[in-house]
Design a protein around this motif. Sequence first.
Motif, PDB file in Angstrom:
ATOM      1  N   LEU A  96       0.822  -1.208   0.000  1.00 39.99           N
ATOM      2  CA  LEU A  96       0.000   0.000   0.000  1.00 39.99           C
ATOM      3  C   LEU A  96       0.855   1.256   0.000  1.00 39.99           C
ATOM      4  O   LEU A  96       1.841   1.346   0.743  1.00 39.99           O
ATOM      5  CB  LEU A  96      -0.908   0.016   1.234  1.00 39.99           C
ATOM      6  N   GLN A  97       0.450   2.220  -0.814  1.00 41.44           N
ATOM      7  CA  GLN A  97       1.028   3.560  -0.711  1.00 41.44           C
ATOM      8  C   GLN A  97       0.597   4.159   0.632  1.00 41.44           C
ATOM      9  O   GLN A  97      -0.456   3.811   1.169  1.00 41.44           O
ATOM     10  CB  GLN A  97       0.539   4.416  -1.899  1.00 41.44           C
ATOM     11  N   LYS A 128      12.644  -8.857  -6.847  1.00 39.85           N
ATOM     12  CA  LYS A 128      13.522  -7.881  -6.199  1.00 39.85           C
ATOM     13  C   LYS A 128      12.874  -7.311  -4.941  1.00 39.85           C
ATOM     14  O   LYS A 128      13.550  -7.055  -3.945  1.00 39.85           O
ATOM     15  CB  LYS A 128      13.877  -6.763  -7.173  1.00 39.85           C
ATOM     16  N   VAL A 129      11.580  -7.120  -4.988  1.00 37.73           N
ATOM     17  CA  VAL A 129      10.860  -6.607  -3.815  1.00 37.73           C
ATOM     18  C   VAL A 129      10.846  -7.667  -2.707  1.00 37.73           C
ATOM     19  O   VAL A 129      11.110  -7.367  -1.536  1.00 37.73           O
ATOM     20  CB  VAL A 129       9.425  -6.193  -4.196  1.00 37.73           C
ATOM     21  N   SER A 136      11.099   0.405  -1.991  1.00 35.39           N
ATOM     22  CA  SER A 136      10.033   1.388  -2.236  1.00 35.39           C
ATOM     23  C   SER A 136       9.636   1.319  -3.703  1.00 35.39           C
ATOM     24  O   SER A 136      10.461   0.963  -4.564  1.00 35.39           O
ATOM     25  CB  SER A 136      10.492   2.805  -1.867  1.00 35.39           C
ATOM     26  N   LEU A 137       8.394   1.651  -3.978  1.00 40.87           N
ATOM     27  CA  LEU A 137       7.832   1.546  -5.322  1.00 40.87           C
ATOM     28  C   LEU A 137       7.257   2.888  -5.748  1.00 40.87           C
ATOM     29  O   LEU A 137       6.743   3.643  -4.913  1.00 40.87           O
ATOM     30  CB  LEU A 137       6.740   0.477  -5.353  1.00 40.87           C
ATOM     31  N   ILE A 144       6.432  -1.724 -13.519  1.00 46.28           N
ATOM     32  CA  ILE A 144       5.075  -1.452 -13.023  1.00 46.28           C
ATOM     33  C   ILE A 144       4.127  -1.420 -14.211  1.00 46.28           C
ATOM     34  O   ILE A 144       4.242  -0.564 -15.098  1.00 46.28           O
ATOM     35  CB  ILE A 144       4.993  -0.109 -12.275  1.00 46.28           C
ATOM     36  N   ARG A 145       3.225  -2.356 -14.280  1.00 50.20           N
ATOM     37  CA  ARG A 145       2.193  -2.358 -15.318  1.00 50.20           C
ATOM     38  C   ARG A 145       0.936  -1.672 -14.788  1.00 50.20           C
ATOM     39  O   ARG A 145       0.725  -1.606 -13.598  1.00 50.20           O
ATOM     40  CB  ARG A 145       1.888  -3.790 -15.758  1.00 50.20           C
TER      41      ARG A 145
END
Length: 278
Positions: A96-97, A128-129, A136-137, A144-145
Amino acid sequence: MTVSLIISTYNWPRALYLCLDSVMQQTVMPSEILIADDGSGMSTRDVVKHFENISPVPVRHIWHEDNGFRLAAIRNKAIAASKGKYIIQIDGDLILQRNFIQDHMLFAREGCFVTGSRGIITELLTRKVLSGEITSLSPLMKGIRSSNNVVRIPIMSILYHTFGPTRAPRGCNMAFWRNDLIRVNGYDEDFKGWGFEDAELCIRLNNSEIHQRCMKFRGVAFHLHHNQAERSGCNSNEQRYKDSIRCHRTRCEKGLDRHLTPKISYEIGRGSAIDIGG
């Protein structure tokens, strides 16, 4: 506004750890966190216990034995155990952001349920995550699709809700008033295996004049890559979903009231469900 966050999971403890870690970093915390566990083993219990010890809000583990894909049933059990007036529902493979809970709370409206979206993380980026190489994303990151689903622009969220198209519900990111779920009797537990239990719930909510609000550009979540679930029961689930449309169904027979204590007496009609919890 009391909020229960329900996180469904099954035997992916590393993903659940990252999901719960993102919950710990929220700008606004829910009132409680319930893990709706469809029969995971001890590794998942260890993750839940870790967050029970560090979370500033209660973390509760709602578990039943592994007897096949019973997502509808375990979600109903978590809803029955919840104490919040508002329920945010996610899957345990989402990250979640940090404004996710706050965004859902601001977007909530009486007489409505919310369907959100998510960005898809590729298999390579997911590895990798999961390994901790990436911590962080962001929407512009390679891998990221559906990146338009992870752009957070609150003013655009208002415009999209006003002028944008209705979106198909995704059970990994939805929110409801608890009383509304009681009114339609929650998830239909005759859905077995993957598929359509969330869409069918939305049909009954709409048929009960509880209207869908589509949230985009808010409530941002990143979905970790995984292989598709086994879908042998999909055809029968789809048929049951179509039957609910054809029959204008508003309640299911085998649903939430199986897990509420004491049992609830219903009267058919708008706003007639009685809330026995929270």
